[in-house]
Motif scaffolding. Structure first.
Motif, PDB file in Angstrom:
ATOM      1  N   ARG A 126      61.238  36.781  39.755  1.00 44.57           N
ATOM      2  CA  ARG A 126      60.746  35.668  40.049  1.00 44.57           C
ATOM      3  C   ARG A 126      61.429  35.389  41.445  1.00 44.57           C
ATOM      4  NH1 ARG A 126      60.696  31.992  36.561  1.00 44.57           N
ATOM      5  NH2 ARG A 126      58.825  32.821  35.285  1.00 44.57           N
ATOM      6  N   SER A 149      50.984  47.991  37.992  1.00 41.04           N
ATOM      7  CA  SER A 149      51.389  47.616  39.422  1.00 41.04           C
ATOM      8  C   SER A 149      52.417  46.448  39.127  1.00 41.04           C
ATOM      9  CB  SER A 149      50.419  47.064  39.940  1.00 41.04           C
ATOM     10  OG  SER A 149      50.689  46.477  41.499  1.00 41.04           O
ATOM     11  N   PRO A 150      53.509  46.394  40.229  1.00 38.15           N
ATOM     12  CA  PRO A 150      54.402  45.407  40.039  1.00 38.15           C
ATOM     13  C   PRO A 150      53.831  43.823  40.375  1.00 38.15           C
ATOM     14  CG  PRO A 150      55.112  47.234  41.597  1.00 38.15           C
ATOM     15  CD  PRO A 150      53.785  47.515  40.980  1.00 38.15           C
ATOM     16  N   ASP A 151      52.701  44.112  40.875  1.00 37.13           N
ATOM     17  CA  ASP A 151      52.068  42.851  41.198  1.00 37.13           C
ATOM     18  C   ASP A 151      51.369  42.156  39.941  1.00 37.13           C
ATOM     19  OD1 ASP A 151      52.148  43.238  43.636  1.00 37.13           O
ATOM     20  OD2 ASP A 151      50.216  44.105  44.148  1.00 37.13           O
ATOM     21  N   THR A 152      51.417  43.022  38.956  1.00 37.73           N
ATOM     22  CA  THR A 152      50.634  42.327  37.537  1.00 37.73           C
ATOM     23  C   THR A 152      52.064  42.128  36.630  1.00 37.73           C
ATOM     24  OG1 THR A 152      50.734  44.699  36.566  1.00 37.73           O
ATOM     25  CG2 THR A 152      48.918  43.701  37.826  1.00 37.73           C
ATOM     26  N   THR A 162      57.846  51.155  44.133  1.00 31.16           N
ATOM     27  CA  THR A 162      57.531  50.452  43.043  1.00 31.16           C
ATOM     28  C   THR A 162      58.730  49.915  42.210  1.00 31.16           C
ATOM     29  OG1 THR A 162      55.703  51.964  42.784  1.00 31.16           O
ATOM     30  CG2 THR A 162      56.350  50.875  40.752  1.00 31.16           C
ATOM     31  N   ALA A 182      59.589  41.383  41.222  1.00 35.92           N
ATOM     32  CA  ALA A 182      58.599  40.630  40.171  1.00 35.92           C
ATOM     33  C   ALA A 182      59.405  40.017  38.997  1.00 35.92           C
ATOM     34  CB  ALA A 182      57.619  41.355  39.895  1.00 35.92           C
ATOM     35  N   ARG A 211      59.975  46.663  44.100  1.00 33.15           N
ATOM     36  CA  ARG A 211      58.689  45.569  43.879  1.00 33.15           C
ATOM     37  C   ARG A 211      58.952  45.061  42.610  1.00 33.15           C
ATOM     38  NH1 ARG A 211      53.297  47.565  45.556  1.00 33.15           N
ATOM     39  NH2 ARG A 211      52.751  45.490  44.923  1.00 33.15           N
TER      40      ARG A 211
END
Length: 328
Positions: free
Chosen positions: A71, A201-204, A61, A68, A64
């Motif tokens: 970018r 989450s790293p995706d967010t 996590t 993120a 990641r």
């Protein structure tokens, strides 16, 4: 390093961006601000990060989230016993249509490469990372291929006593600027994780900056002032590990270079364009501990690298601006 001092506004801008990155990453890596700070230090110092801990504490996590937040292009390599070196670096394939060989890059061609559970792969596959970590290029069939810049390897590994792991060779450990341990969260933090586990989450994560800015920050870190007595201080800290009676192999010259580079980035993160002895003291354990090989007798008696480094720091006088010396 350049003798031209960094402008104060550049130093303040660096510290501000670093603080924003740490805050943003800290929204998904809860309760570990020092780990995040040291990981960013390695990033700006053009180093690599080795995260060692038991499974499930947030190692991947963190990696990641760093990707993120800047970018950057990132790739994840899941290291397994059947992973081949070509699965990491890439392979040259003959194209019948063009009647020529074409290079197909592997997942190592990214700004941030997450080498997940690196010590589950064979030593041969682990060694595929040696060149790219040091020289930031991959040579396949005699042809060098540079990787994107900035470039960071964030490797995670399980403790070596766990099933299905291979010990990383010393040559590869030396390629990592810092070795960190995330550790278990506190009770309050773990409850907070449970409350928002599905939302964090790293995706967010929204990016704070981009890789071009990170590249500029890396170049700024090379211009941080280190006084000559502090260079000598870093060398003597390493020498103290080499001469320690409980050490079989002490810190290499590459380790001393790593310490000074990390201290430069660490100083900028703290809003300074110059390095202090306290920067070295704060970084000695994460930069040096994985480079110290203890003697068999010390291992049997349960001596740790951290204890050896504490002895080294205490034994080396701290340089002062007025050329006086005091004990650590």
């Amino acid at each position: 390093m350049s003798t031209e001092p960094l402008p104060p506004q550049h130093i303040q801008g660096f510290a501000a961006v670093a603080a924003q990155l740490a805050d943003r990453i800290g929204t998904v890596v809860l309760g570990k601000p020092e780990v995040v700070r040291l990981a960013l230090t390695a990033f700006f110092a053009q180093g690599h990060v080795l995260l060692e801990d038991v499974p499930g504490v947030g190692k991947t996590t963190l990696a990641r989230a760093m990707a993120a937040a800047v970018r950057g292009q990132w790739r994840r390599i899941q290291f397994t016993p059947d992973l081949l070196p070509s699965d990491v670096s890439g392979v040259t394939i003959f194209n019948q249509a063009s009647r020529g060989f074409e290079f197909h890059p592997g997942p190592v061609f990214a700004n941030i490469v997450i080498a997940d559970e690196i010590n589950r792969a064979s030593p041969k596959t682990q060694s595929a990372l040696l060149e790219v970590m040091e020289e930031r290029r991959v040579t396949v069939d005699g042809v060098p291929h540079p990787v994107p810049q900035p470039f960071l390897v964030v490797a995670t590994q399980n403790p070596v006593e766990m099933d299905g792991t291979y010990r990383l060779p010393e040559a590869q450990l030396d390629r990592f600027l810092v070795k960190l341990s995330v550790g278990y969260p506190s009770e309050d933090v773990e409850v907070e994780v449970l409350r928002g586990a599905a939302l964090r989450s790293p995706d967010t994560l929204e990016a704070v900056t981009d890789t071009a800015t990170v590249g500029e920050m890396v170049r700024m870190a090379l211009r941080v002032h280190i006084a000559d007595p502090l260079y000598l201080y870093a060398v003597r800290l390493a020498a103290a590990t080499r001469d320690h009676p409980q050490v079989r192999v002490g810190v290499s010259p590459r380790g001393v270079i790593a310490l000074t580079r990390a201290a430069s980035a660490y100083a900028l993160i703290n809003g300074r364009g110059y390095v202090l002895p306290e920067d070295f003291k704060a970084l000695v354990e994460p930069v040096f501990a994985h480079r110290v090989l203890l003697s068999p007798d010390a291992q049997l008696r349960g001596v740790t690298a951290a204890e050896v480094l504490d002895d080294a720091v205490r034994s080396v006088p701290v340089p002062l601006p007025d050329n006086q010396r005091v004990g650590a």
